[in-house]
Design a protein around this motif. Structure first.
Motif, PDB file in Angstrom:
ATOM      1  N   GLY B 179       0.881  -1.094   0.057  1.00 28.28           N
ATOM      2  CA  GLY B 179       0.037  -0.054   0.044  1.00 28.28           C
ATOM      3  C   GLY B 179       0.763   0.980  -0.049  1.00 28.28           C
ATOM      4  O   GLY B 179       0.706   2.143  -0.877  1.00 28.28           O
ATOM      5  N   PRO B 180       1.673   1.461   0.872  1.00 30.28           N
ATOM      6  CA  PRO B 180       2.411   2.781   0.935  1.00 30.28           C
ATOM      7  C   PRO B 180       3.470   2.731  -0.145  1.00 30.28           C
ATOM      8  O   PRO B 180       3.925   4.025  -0.475  1.00 30.28           O
ATOM      9  CB  PRO B 180       3.363   2.444   2.524  1.00 30.28           C
ATOM     10  N   VAL B 181       3.744   1.794  -0.783  1.00 31.22           N
ATOM     11  CA  VAL B 181       4.608   2.011  -2.085  1.00 31.22           C
ATOM     12  C   VAL B 181       3.931   2.778  -3.359  1.00 31.22           C
ATOM     13  O   VAL B 181       2.942   2.508  -3.711  1.00 31.22           O
ATOM     14  CB  VAL B 181       5.204   0.860  -2.585  1.00 31.22           C
ATOM     15  N   PRO B 182       4.631   4.117  -3.460  1.00 31.38           N
ATOM     16  CA  PRO B 182       3.897   5.021  -4.477  1.00 31.38           C
ATOM     17  C   PRO B 182       3.904   4.163  -5.906  1.00 31.38           C
ATOM     18  O   PRO B 182       4.818   3.389  -6.205  1.00 31.38           O
ATOM     19  CB  PRO B 182       5.015   6.108  -4.735  1.00 31.38           C
ATOM     20  N   ALA B 183       2.677   4.277  -6.572  1.00 32.96           N
ATOM     21  CA  ALA B 183       2.278   3.530  -7.520  1.00 32.96           C
ATOM     22  C   ALA B 183       3.596   3.676  -8.795  1.00 32.96           C
ATOM     23  O   ALA B 183       3.902   2.771  -9.553  1.00 32.96           O
ATOM     24  CB  ALA B 183       1.091   3.614  -8.397  1.00 32.96           C
ATOM     25  N   LEU B 204      -0.829   0.238 -13.574  1.00 29.30           N
ATOM     26  CA  LEU B 204      -0.493   1.450 -12.572  1.00 29.30           C
ATOM     27  C   LEU B 204      -1.505   2.053 -12.182  1.00 29.30           C
ATOM     28  O   LEU B 204      -1.840   2.354 -11.132  1.00 29.30           O
ATOM     29  CB  LEU B 204       0.703   2.247 -13.396  1.00 29.30           C
ATOM     30  N   VAL B 205      -2.411   2.661 -13.092  1.00 28.35           N
ATOM     31  CA  VAL B 205      -3.639   3.527 -12.741  1.00 28.35           C
ATOM     32  C   VAL B 205      -4.581   2.562 -11.853  1.00 28.35           C
ATOM     33  O   VAL B 205      -5.143   2.897 -10.827  1.00 28.35           O
ATOM     34  CB  VAL B 205      -4.559   3.930 -14.075  1.00 28.35           C
ATOM     35  N   ALA B 206      -4.835   1.357 -12.217  1.00 28.95           N
ATOM     36  CA  ALA B 206      -5.823   0.542 -11.437  1.00 28.95           C
ATOM     37  C   ALA B 206      -5.201   0.271 -10.077  1.00 28.95           C
ATOM     38  O   ALA B 206      -5.764   0.451  -9.013  1.00 28.95           O
ATOM     39  CB  ALA B 206      -5.821  -0.886 -12.156  1.00 28.95           C
ATOM     40  N   LEU B 207      -3.710   0.244  -9.934  1.00 30.74           N
ATOM     41  CA  LEU B 207      -3.116  -0.019  -8.822  1.00 30.74           C
ATOM     42  C   LEU B 207      -3.138   1.315  -7.880  1.00 30.74           C
ATOM     43  O   LEU B 207      -3.673   1.349  -6.508  1.00 30.74           O
ATOM     44  CB  LEU B 207      -1.837  -0.264  -8.957  1.00 30.74           C
ATOM     45  N   ALA B 208      -2.923   2.480  -8.628  1.00 30.00           N
ATOM     46  CA  ALA B 208      -3.067   3.534  -7.561  1.00 30.00           C
ATOM     47  C   ALA B 208      -4.257   3.792  -7.364  1.00 30.00           C
ATOM     48  O   ALA B 208      -4.555   4.365  -5.984  1.00 30.00           O
ATOM     49  CB  ALA B 208      -2.519   4.829  -8.673  1.00 30.00           C
ATOM     50  N   SER B 209      -5.425   3.596  -7.897  1.00 31.55           N
ATOM     51  CA  SER B 209      -6.935   3.879  -7.321  1.00 31.55           C
ATOM     52  C   SER B 209      -7.392   2.922  -6.589  1.00 31.55           C
ATOM     53  O   SER B 209      -8.345   3.081  -5.888  1.00 31.55           O
ATOM     54  CB  SER B 209      -7.669   3.986  -8.494  1.00 31.55           C
ATOM     55  N   ALA B 214      -9.336  -0.105  -1.352  1.00 36.12           N
ATOM     56  CA  ALA B 214      -9.320  -1.440  -0.663  1.00 36.12           C
ATOM     57  C   ALA B 214      -8.866  -1.179   0.874  1.00 36.12           C
ATOM     58  O   ALA B 214      -9.629  -1.730   1.567  1.00 36.12           O
ATOM     59  CB  ALA B 214      -8.100  -2.356  -1.058  1.00 36.12           C
ATOM     60  N   ILE B 215      -8.116  -0.179   1.339  1.00 33.78           N
ATOM     61  CA  ILE B 215      -7.680   0.090   2.557  1.00 33.78           C
ATOM     62  C   ILE B 215      -8.618   0.634   3.398  1.00 33.78           C
ATOM     63  O   ILE B 215      -9.185   0.185   4.339  1.00 33.78           O
ATOM     64  CB  ILE B 215      -6.333   0.847   2.516  1.00 33.78           C
ATOM     65  N   LEU B 216      -9.373   1.449   2.623  1.00 32.10           N
ATOM     66  CA  LEU B 216     -10.305   2.097   3.400  1.00 32.10           C
ATOM     67  C   LEU B 216     -11.857   1.477   3.507  1.00 32.10           C
ATOM     68  O   LEU B 216     -12.641   1.577   4.614  1.00 32.10           O
ATOM     69  CB  LEU B 216     -10.738   3.667   2.782  1.00 32.10           C
TER      70      LEU B 216
END
Lengths: 263, 333
Positions: B179-183, B204-209, B214-216
């Motif tokens: 999670g904390p790794v910038p996409a 990348l876009v899917a990962l970033a969004s 997921a976390i929240l």
């Protein structure tokens, strides 16, 4: 009055559920340590009876209700409803909490509709939902959201949400505990009126001696945790009762003495 | 509270915006726009930028419309009230155009290839609109597929993580690690892990969004008041009902926080991904035009990006207000 009759029309002969606590003990796990909350409770509640459970706060009264509702199984002993072991929750045994716990994202009406909706009978229950709202005098607030209600109105909505399922056993966990004293008096009268019309069994948890005496036919006094039954007091007085009735005053004194307050 | 303050401010600006039935701000704005037009025509450009006359025509047309509105803006209903509210902005815009023309095209104070007068930007739209549209379409395709697949997977994963102990046991450590790794840190790896740059950018876009959603969502489902489940269970609810009708609606405020975060992250990653090895797209356009020192094109595209991104944010606000209207009064917005 008419609405009340409509809601409970189908339940005349089988209105109340018999509840039987047989040697019920229960303990919770607190940081790996067993915390006993109930010890050897034997209590039979007759169909249609109004029983009040009275005891010091945190003594395990609420746990008894959770067991009767089927939200938990006792560590030992059994809870029987009409002779059948209570193994899981069932809409015939409804619990009303101290907090109204209305779902804030649903309107009052949609909150009342949760029971029928969860059981897949929403389409056939519209009239019953309206009746239940009328019964607790909230028909004008059907489309309001919970945060727009006063404490008493929210608790009445919670009551309607329970009653719409036509319960045979109503478990009330200090439902009036958070209300201001005037609202509380009104709600006590309403609870009593609803019970006398519908004839379901009621187990009321309270720490208010007077409330127990005004409403119930039998007061069960519990000990400190782990709770045991300390005394049973029959309240054999006609309704409606007055709080300044000398017999009520005398019994109040008696129960306070049992609880360890001599005044 | 804040609504009352806004209303006061609104009424004040309305009262000073009018002289009798005439919308004064409209007249001032018309004059400012006319001034900008005069500045643009009256002085020669230090170097030609193109489309100067079109820009002047637009300014004059704007000034005429504003002058007309000064005598009838109140008949336009909601749109008219919006115009009245933004009256001072319309004046400032005209003045800014005049000043902008002066310091760039007319006096040449700003260093030359890097700054462009407004009609230079207009010229870009007029000359290069086809390529710009293609770039917008490419970016829109990448963003739409990437963002929506990301938030759908993120939402479903988040519900599973929040609801199921097994999922949480195996999934949470992974999510907390990744999670904390910038996409954007995944860019070098993704470009050889995926067969095409489009798929890599999509990922990348899917990962970033997806990750913030997921976390929240997981934390939202986790923090649902347990009594809600007890209530629903005593009323006869199945597990399915508990997830769909209790856990998810109760977690929705958290989900929206995740969606907003995911939206911003997706913009950030989108542009970076397009700058690397894409053939078209808004990020690619910025990169490409910078290489040719075509800074007017860069600004022209930046304006479009600002409008599109803020439009999407606005859209998400509208969706949230529809779905979470019940929160008004529970939470201070």
């Amino acid at each position: 009055m008419v609405a009340a009759a409509a809601v409970h029309a189908a339940s005349d002969d089988s209105a109340g559920l018999a509840v039987d606590f047989q040697g019920v003990s229960h303990q919770y796990d607190l940081d790996g340590q067993p915390l006993p909350v109930l010890r050897q409770i034997d209590l039979a509640v007759a169909p249609g009876e109004f029983v009040a459970l009275l005891g010091p706060s945190g003594c395990g009264k609420s746990t008894l209700l959770r067991l009767a509702a089927g939200l938990e199984r006792p560590s030992s002993g059994e809870v029987l409803a009409d002779g059948t072991i209570v193994a899981r929750p069932d809409p015939s045994r409804v619990l009303v909490f101290q907090d109204p716990t209305l779902f804030p994202w649903r309107t009052v009406r949609d909150n009342v509709a949760i029971g029928p909706e969860a059981r897949g009978v929403l389409a056939g229950s519209q009239k019953r939902i309206d009746d239940a709202l009328r019964l607790v005098k909230l028909e004008a607030f059907a489309s309001a959201f919970p945060h727009q209600l006063s404490g008493g109105m929210a608790q009445r909505a919670a009551l309607a949400r329970a009653l719409v399922n036509d319960p045979r056993l109503l478990l009330l966990d200090e439902p009036l505990g958070r209300l201001d004293s005037l609202t509380r008096l009104t709600m006590q009268e309403e609870l009593l009126a609803l019970w006398r019309q519908a004839g379901y069994t009621v187990i009321l948890v309270t720490h208010d001696v007077e409330e127990a005496l005004l409403l119930s036919e039998r007061v069960i006094v519990l000990t400190e945790r782990p709770a045991r039954i300390k005394a049973e007091v029959a309240v054999d007085l006609p309704y409606p009762r007055r709080r300044d009735d000398p017999r009520i005053v005398a019994q109040r004194q008696h129960i306070l003495e049992i609880l360890g307050f001599s005044a | 509270m804040s609504a009352a303050v806004d209303k006061d401010a609104g009424e004040k600006s309305v009262s000073s915006a009018f002289a009798g039935p005439v919308w004064k701000h409209g007249l001032y704005a018309a004059s400012a726009w006319l001034l900008a037009a005069i500045v643009t025509v009256a002085f020669p450009d230090v170097v030609p930028w193109g489309s100067r006359d079109v820009f002047v025509a637009l300014l004059v047309a704007g000034a005429v419309v504003l002058a007309g509105l000064a005598f009838g803006v109140e008949k336009l209903g909601g749109f008219g009230r919006g115009l009245i509210h933004y009256g001072p902005w319309l004046i400032a815009l005209g003045l800014w155009f005049a000043l902008w023309e002066l310091i760039t095209a007319k006096l040449g104070w700003m260093p030359k290839p890097f700054f462009s007068p407004p009609h230079g930007l207009l010229h870009v739209y007029i000359v290069d609109w086809q390529r710009i549209l293609i770039c917008i379409a490419y970016t829109a395709r990448l963003w739409t597929i990437g963002f929506f697949s990301g938030i759908i997977v993120g939402f479903i994963g988040g519900v599973a993580l929040g609801w199921s102990k097994t999922f949480a046991y195996w999934g949470m450590p992974v999510l907390k690690l990744i999670g904390p790794v910038p996409a954007s840190a995944w860019i070098p790896a993704t470009f050889f892990l995926f067969p095409t740059t489009f798929l890599a950018s999509l990922f990348l876009v899917a990962l970033a969004s997806g990750i913030p959603v997921a976390i929240l969502t997981a934390s939202g489902v986790n923090s649902v008041n347990r009594s809600f489940y007890d209530v629903a269970r005593t009323l006869g609810a199945s597990s399915r009902y508990l997830v769909l009708r209790v856990a998810i609606p109760a977690a929705l405020p958290h989900v929206f926080v995740g969606l907003f975060m995911g939206l911003y992250y997706s913009f950030a990653v989108l542009v970076v991904a397009e700058m690397l090895g894409a053939k078209y797209g808004m990020g690619w356009y910025l990169q490409f035009q910078t290489a040719y020192s075509a800074y007017a094109n860069v600004y022209a595209m930046l304006i479009i990006m600002a409008l599109l991104c803020s439009g999407l944010v606005k859209l998400l606000f509208v969706v949230r207000d529809r779905l979470l209207g019940w929160q008004k009064g529970v939470v201070q917005w």
